[in-house]
Design a protein around this motif. Structure first.
Motif, PDB file in Angstrom:
ATOM      1  N   MET A   9      -6.262   2.068   4.857  1.00  0.00           N
ATOM      2  CA  MET A   9      -5.581   1.454   6.190  1.00  0.00           C
ATOM      3  C   MET A   9      -6.694   1.187   7.292  1.00  0.00           C
ATOM      4  O   MET A   9      -6.463   1.770   8.276  1.00  0.00           O
ATOM      5  N   MET A  47      -4.050   8.275  10.119  1.00  0.00           N
ATOM      6  CA  MET A  47      -2.822   8.069  10.925  1.00  0.00           C
ATOM      7  C   MET A  47      -2.987   7.646  12.416  1.00  0.00           C
ATOM      8  O   MET A  47      -2.601   6.791  12.896  1.00  0.00           O
ATOM      9  N   ASN A  50      -4.754   4.378  13.259  1.00  0.00           N
ATOM     10  CA  ASN A  50      -3.820   3.480  13.193  1.00  0.00           C
ATOM     11  C   ASN A  50      -2.799   3.206  14.470  1.00  0.00           C
ATOM     12  O   ASN A  50      -2.295   2.227  14.523  1.00  0.00           O
ATOM     13  N   GLU A  51      -2.765   4.412  15.004  1.00  0.00           N
ATOM     14  CA  GLU A  51      -1.914   4.608  15.769  1.00  0.00           C
ATOM     15  C   GLU A  51      -2.485   4.259  17.497  1.00  0.00           C
ATOM     16  O   GLU A  51      -1.992   3.813  18.611  1.00  0.00           O
ATOM     17  N   LYS A 229       2.713  13.977   9.122  1.00  0.00           N
ATOM     18  CA  LYS A 229       1.720  12.858   9.347  1.00  0.00           C
ATOM     19  C   LYS A 229       1.048  12.360   7.965  1.00  0.00           C
ATOM     20  O   LYS A 229       0.838  11.329   7.420  1.00  0.00           O
ATOM     21  N   GLN A 232       3.727  10.482   6.083  1.00  0.00           N
ATOM     22  CA  GLN A 232       3.897   9.229   6.760  1.00  0.00           C
ATOM     23  C   GLN A 232       2.751   8.398   5.857  1.00  0.00           C
ATOM     24  O   GLN A 232       2.806   7.292   5.814  1.00  0.00           O
ATOM     25  N   PHE A 233       1.690   9.081   5.994  1.00  0.00           N
ATOM     26  CA  PHE A 233       0.346   8.407   5.449  1.00  0.00           C
ATOM     27  C   PHE A 233       0.623   7.856   3.834  1.00  0.00           C
ATOM     28  O   PHE A 233       0.541   6.829   3.561  1.00  0.00           O
ATOM     29  N   ILE A 235       3.541   7.345   2.357  1.00  0.00           N
ATOM     30  CA  ILE A 235       4.464   6.180   2.616  1.00  0.00           C
ATOM     31  C   ILE A 235       3.740   4.752   2.841  1.00  0.00           C
ATOM     32  O   ILE A 235       3.824   3.765   2.073  1.00  0.00           O
ATOM     33  N   HIS A 236       2.970   4.775   3.986  1.00  0.00           N
ATOM     34  CA  HIS A 236       2.223   3.679   4.154  1.00  0.00           C
ATOM     35  C   HIS A 236       1.242   3.127   3.228  1.00  0.00           C
ATOM     36  O   HIS A 236       1.407   1.886   2.710  1.00  0.00           O
ATOM     37  N   VAL A 237       0.704   4.079   2.425  1.00  0.00           N
ATOM     38  CA  VAL A 237      -0.216   3.615   1.383  1.00  0.00           C
ATOM     39  C   VAL A 237       0.729   3.060   0.282  1.00  0.00           C
ATOM     40  O   VAL A 237       0.466   1.975  -0.392  1.00  0.00           O
ATOM     41  N   ILE A 239       3.657   1.635   0.326  1.00  0.00           N
ATOM     42  CA  ILE A 239       4.229   0.234   0.882  1.00  0.00           C
ATOM     43  C   ILE A 239       3.323  -0.706   0.678  1.00  0.00           C
ATOM     44  O   ILE A 239       3.538  -1.810   0.172  1.00  0.00           O
ATOM     45  N   LYS A 240       2.159  -0.406   1.216  1.00  0.00           N
ATOM     46  CA  LYS A 240       0.913  -1.308   1.020  1.00  0.00           C
ATOM     47  C   LYS A 240       0.517  -1.582  -0.715  1.00  0.00           C
ATOM     48  O   LYS A 240       0.298  -2.756  -0.566  1.00  0.00           O
TER      49      LYS A 240
END
Ligand code: UDP
Length: 242
Positions: A9, A47, A50-51, A229, A232-233, A235-237, A239-240
Motif C-alpha cells: 500500500m 493505514m 494511506n489516510e 484498522k 481494514q488493512f 481487506i485492502h491487501v 482487494i489489491k
C-alpha cells in the motif's frame, strides 16, 4: 549497497534478515557516527499513511521502514512478495540497548508517562548497568516545544528511542532530525510501557501464532478501534491482490 524492498500500500518495507540489518546497516552507521531514521511499521501505520498524506510524506523520509506486526508479514505473503522476517521495533530497541552498552554508545529515551519513563530507566539500569544513558524525558509535551529537542541535542546521544505513539513519534523525529549531526532515531510506540512492566508483551507462543494483536486487545480492550484498522488493512491487501 541496495537491498530488497516490499511495497505494501505504497509503503516500502526493507526486506532483510534481522542479523543482516544489524551487521550491514545499523552497526556500520553507529560506528561512523552516521545518522539514520527508522520507522517500524505495523498495519495501523500503513493505514494511517494511506489516510493522511502528511503522515505518508513523513514515513517516506525514513531511511528504512521495518516490518513490525504479523499483519505486515501476512499481507506481504498475500501480495505474493513475502518479507523474509518480521522485525518488531521492541526487539530492535532491546537488542540495540545491549549493543550500545557493549560499545560505549549512549541512548536517549523520549516518551511515555513520567512514572513509566522513570521505571523504564530504572529497569534498564538494572539490566544494563554499564549503559550510558544520555538522558530521558516523558512524552507529554507540545511537539513545538524546542526545549525538549535542546535537551536531547545537548546530551549528544548515539541512539534516540522515541515512544510517543504514531504519528507523534515520527512527527517529532522528522521535525528535528536536521538539527542533529549524528544518531539512530527510531519510534518505538508502547515499548517503554512493556519494559516498565505497565503493559505485558504477548507470550512467545501467541506471537508465533500471529496472535499478538489479540493478546493486546484482551489487555487493552479500549484499543478495539485500532485493531479494526488491522482488519481494514487485510481487506485492502486482499482487494489489491484479487
Ligand atoms: N505517548 C506519549 N505522548 C503522547 C501520547 C502517547 O508519550 O502524547 C506514549 C504512551 O504513553 C505510550 C506510547 O506513547 O507509552 C505509545 O502508545 P501506544 O501504545 O498508543 O502506541 P503503539 O505502540 O500502539 O504505537
Amino acid at each position: 549497497m541496495s537491498y530488497n524492498h516490499v511495497n505494501i500500500m505504497d509503503v516500502s518495507f526493507l526486506n532483510i534478515e534481522r542479523e543482516k540489518l544489524y551487521q550491514e546497516i545499523i552497526y556500520p552507521s553507529l560506528e561512523k557516527q552516521g545518522k539514520q531514521f527508522f520507522v517500524t511499521a505495523n498495519p495501523e501505520i500503513v493505514m494511517l499513511a494511506n489516510e493522511e498524506p502528511s503522515y505518508k510524506a513523513i514515513v517516506k523520509q525514513a531511511d528504512y521502514v521495518l516490518p513490525d506486526g504479523a499483519g505486515i508479514v501476512i499481507g506481504s505473503k498475500i501480495l505474493g512478495d513475502p518479507v523474509v522476517e518480521r522485525i518488531p521495533g521492541f526487539e530492535v530497541m532491546t537488542h540495540l540497548i545491549g549493543y550500545a552498552e557493549e560499545n560505549a554508545l549512549s541512548c536517549y529515551f523520549l516518551g511515555a508517562h513520567q512514572e513509566v519513563i522513570e521505571s523504564f530507566v530504572a529497569r534498564i539500569k538494572t539490566l544494563h548497568p554499564n549503559l550510558k544513558i544520555a538522558g530521558h524525558h516523558n512524552g507529554f509535551f507540545d511537539l513545538d516545544d524546542s526545549s525538549i529537542v535542546d535537551h536531547v541535542k545537548k546530551s549528544k546521544p548515539d541512539l534516540v528511542f522515541v515512544a510517543l505513539g504514531s504519528p507523534r513519534q515520527e512527527q517529532w523525529i522528522t521535525k528535528y532530525y536536521d538539527q542533529f549531526d549524528k544518531g539512530l532515531f527510531m519510534g518505538v510506540g508502547g515499548s517503554f510501557d512493556v519494559v516498565a512492566g505497565k503493559v505485558k508483551r504477548a507470550p512467545e507462543s501467541w506471537i508465533k501464532l500471529n496472535l499478538e494483536w489479540l493478546y493486546r486487545l484482551l489487555q487493552q480492550p479500549f484499543r478495539w478501534k485500532r485493531i479494526l484498522k488491522v482488519f481494514q488493512f487485510m481487506i485492502h491487501v486482499i482487494i489489491k491482490k484479487y
